[in-house]
Design an enzyme around this catalytic site. Structure first.
Site, PDB file in Angstrom:
ATOM      1  N   SER A 253       0.851  -1.180   0.000  1.00 50.39           N
ATOM      2  CA  SER A 253       0.000   0.000   0.000  1.00 50.39           C
ATOM      3  C   SER A 253       0.891   1.235   0.000  1.00 50.39           C
ATOM      4  O   SER A 253       2.120   1.128   0.043  1.00 50.39           O
ATOM      5  CB  SER A 253      -0.896   0.010   1.232  1.00 50.39           C
ATOM      6  OG  SER A 253      -0.101   0.277   2.369  1.00 50.39           O
ATOM      7  N   LYS A 254       0.239   2.391   0.011  1.00 46.88           N
ATOM      8  CA  LYS A 254       0.979   3.659  -0.063  1.00 46.88           C
ATOM      9  C   LYS A 254       2.029   3.792   1.033  1.00 46.88           C
ATOM     10  O   LYS A 254       3.041   4.442   0.852  1.00 46.88           O
ATOM     11  CB  LYS A 254      -0.013   4.825   0.045  1.00 46.88           C
ATOM     12  CG  LYS A 254      -0.792   5.037  -1.229  1.00 46.88           C
ATOM     13  CD  LYS A 254      -1.033   6.524  -1.467  1.00 46.88           C
ATOM     14  CE  LYS A 254      -1.843   6.750  -2.729  1.00 46.88           C
ATOM     15  NZ  LYS A 254      -3.284   6.787  -2.496  1.00 46.88           N
TER      16      LYS A 254
END
Ligand code: GLU
Length: 489
Positions: A253-254
């Site tokens: 994820s980010k």
């Protein structure tokens, strides 16, 4: 023999994610290997979350990543439209067919009635499954409810108890008893079909014979198989690709860094390097080979050799691989490739390029094999373009405030002034001679010149850089460094 048909079916609810891009790549590689067709379908049925902007980002991302599609948006094809939002009539036809054949039925149970049933299942610690209240409604009841305009959903009438078995090309055989699936909803009360229904209609009508997708969809597959059977279509082969995880083993994820394809482009990655890296991520091939050209991938890739387990994304390795690809570009291609990053950093514009036709190539040549990303050109070369050098903090701390450089800088300026032919050989000779005269370690001496010219502790080949910079600029910078270091003392 029929040509293999595969597809990538992103939902346009954001950018093209690195995980989706890998799934698309696997599909594309197989299509190209088998001389089949690669179809792009946009699954924009979730009107709340789908956006035009995201469709654009996905198409752009696919193009940059080098995955051309044979059928799909902008391209057309015999099995379109390729946007789910334009396929409603086809879904309606399929729903009507199931209703006519009594393979599906209208369910008038209200949300509150269903909630009560779910609540009851929870208190009894059981699994909720729709109890089939509306499965066999008497004809009159059905007609009157429809006439009264009562809202309804449509459910699939699940067939006899049986085991649903499929051989996943990555995960192996998967068996699920149909007991675990209830008469699930295929069309909501607002008239829109659910994902599982749309996807089966589309894959069947688009004649997809291999469904290769993320394993977050594996739990949908048994329901989809029931739908294929109900609609009278052959089931395709399935392959569910495991997730990509970050180094801490949680889903990428980010938090772990860039996750969108466009971010990798903006950060200076080459599409061919990213294709190599993503194809290799989770695909088991001879471990001694890391570099795969795209042609090589097309030749060697096989879905059966994709690991059952999630792959861990290793940014450092991708960066290393990207560096290798950058080094392998010809000087011309590398120069072309870095131009957008220099422009983006505000260091050059078109006029500059026109006025200095060879300079950029010379700079890129002197930077040599140091770049891991195309964007690295900026810290490795910005001082060439700046009027005045900005000194990094560590230059001030480690160079200006440590050694007594004033005499050395003065001497350098004086002696270099005398160099007539400003070339590598002469500069080198002169610097060696000065270095012998000053009471500073050789390494520190050269570091001090580097700091004066670039403002940094690192730089490409010093004399090569000085040739490009030209005598005048070099002398000015040495003098500026002299002033800075006497000021900082
Ligand atoms: N639209 C789905 C998604 O983006 C993919 C569906 C599929 O591949 O079957 O997750």
């Amino acid at each position: 023999m029929e040509k293999i048909r595969v597809r990538f079916a992103p939902s346009p609810t954001g950018h093209l994610h690195i995980g989706g891009a890998r799934t698309a790549l696997y599909n594309w590689l197989i299509a190209r290997q088998k001389k089949g067709r690669f179809i792009l379908r946009i699954e924009d049925t979730d009107v709340e979350r789908s956006t035009e902007e995201s469709i654009r980002a996905i198409l752009e991302g696919m193009k940059w990543f080098g995955l051309d599609w044979d059928e799909g948006p902008e391209k057309g094809g015999d099995h379109g439209p390729y946007l789910q939002s334009q396929r409603k009539e086809l879904y309606a036809e399929a729903i009507n067919k199931l209703l006519d054949e009594k393979k599906a039925y209208q369910c008038f149970c209200t949300p509150s009635e269903l909630d009560a049933k779910k609540e009851k299942a929870r208190t009894n610690k059981g699994q909720y499954a729709y109890d089939g209240t509306c499965r066999d409604l008497p004809k009159e009841k059905l007609t009157s409810s429809l006439e009264d305009g009562k809202p309804y959903v449509i459910r699939l009438k699940k067939r006899e108890d049986k085991e649903i078995v499929f051989k996943d090309l990555i995960k192996g055989e998967i068996r699920i008893h149909s007991d675990t699936i209830d008469d699930f909803i295929i069309r909501r009360s607002d008239g829109n079909v659910v994902y599982n229904f749309a996807v089966v209609c589309d894959d069947a009508l688009m004649k997809i014979d291999h469904v290769i997708r993320g394993d977050d969809h594996i739990s949908n597959t048994p329901k989809q198989i029931l739908l294929y059977e109900a609609l009278g279509y052959d089931t395709p082969f399935f392959a569910h690709v495991p997730m990509i995880l970050g180094e801490d083993k949680t889903r990428l994820s980010k938090r772990h860094g860039a996750t969108s394809i466009s971010q990798y482009r903006d950060d200076g990655f080459l599409p061919e390097a990213l294709r190599n890296y993503l194809a290799r991520l989770g695909w088991g091939y001879d471990d001694s080979q890391e570099i795969f050209s795209t042609d090589d991938l097309i030749k060697k890739f096989s879905i059966e050799k994709v690991s059952k387990n999630p792959a861990v994304f290793n940014y450092k390795k991708l960066e290393w691989l990207n560096g290798v690809y950058i080094q392998n570009l010809s000087l011309e291609a590398r120069t072309e490739a870095v131009i957008p990053y220099l422009k983006e950093a505000g260091l050059i514009d078109d006029k500059f390029i026109r006025d200095n036709p060879d300079l950029l190539k010379e700079i890129v040549a002197v930077v040599g094999d140091r770049m891991k990303t195309l964007k690295d050109i900026v810290p490795y070369s910005d001082y060439f373009f700046m009027e005045k050098v900005q000194f990094d903090e560590d230059v001030k701390e480690k160079i200006f405030q440590k050694a007594d450089l004033a005499d050395a800088y003065q001497l350098i300026a004086k002696e270099l002034e005398k160099v007539k032919t400003w070339d590598k050989e002469n500069i080198e000779k002169e610097l060696q001679a000065i270095s012998d005269e000053v009471p500073i370690k050789r390494k520190d001496f050269f570091q001090a010149i580097r700091a004066a010219l670039t403002g940094r502790l690192f730089s490409p080949d010093l004399t090569g850089m000085m040739v490009i910079m030209g005598k005048e600029k070099v002398l000015t910078r040495i003098t500026n460094a002299l002033n800075a270091c006497t000021k900082d003392k």
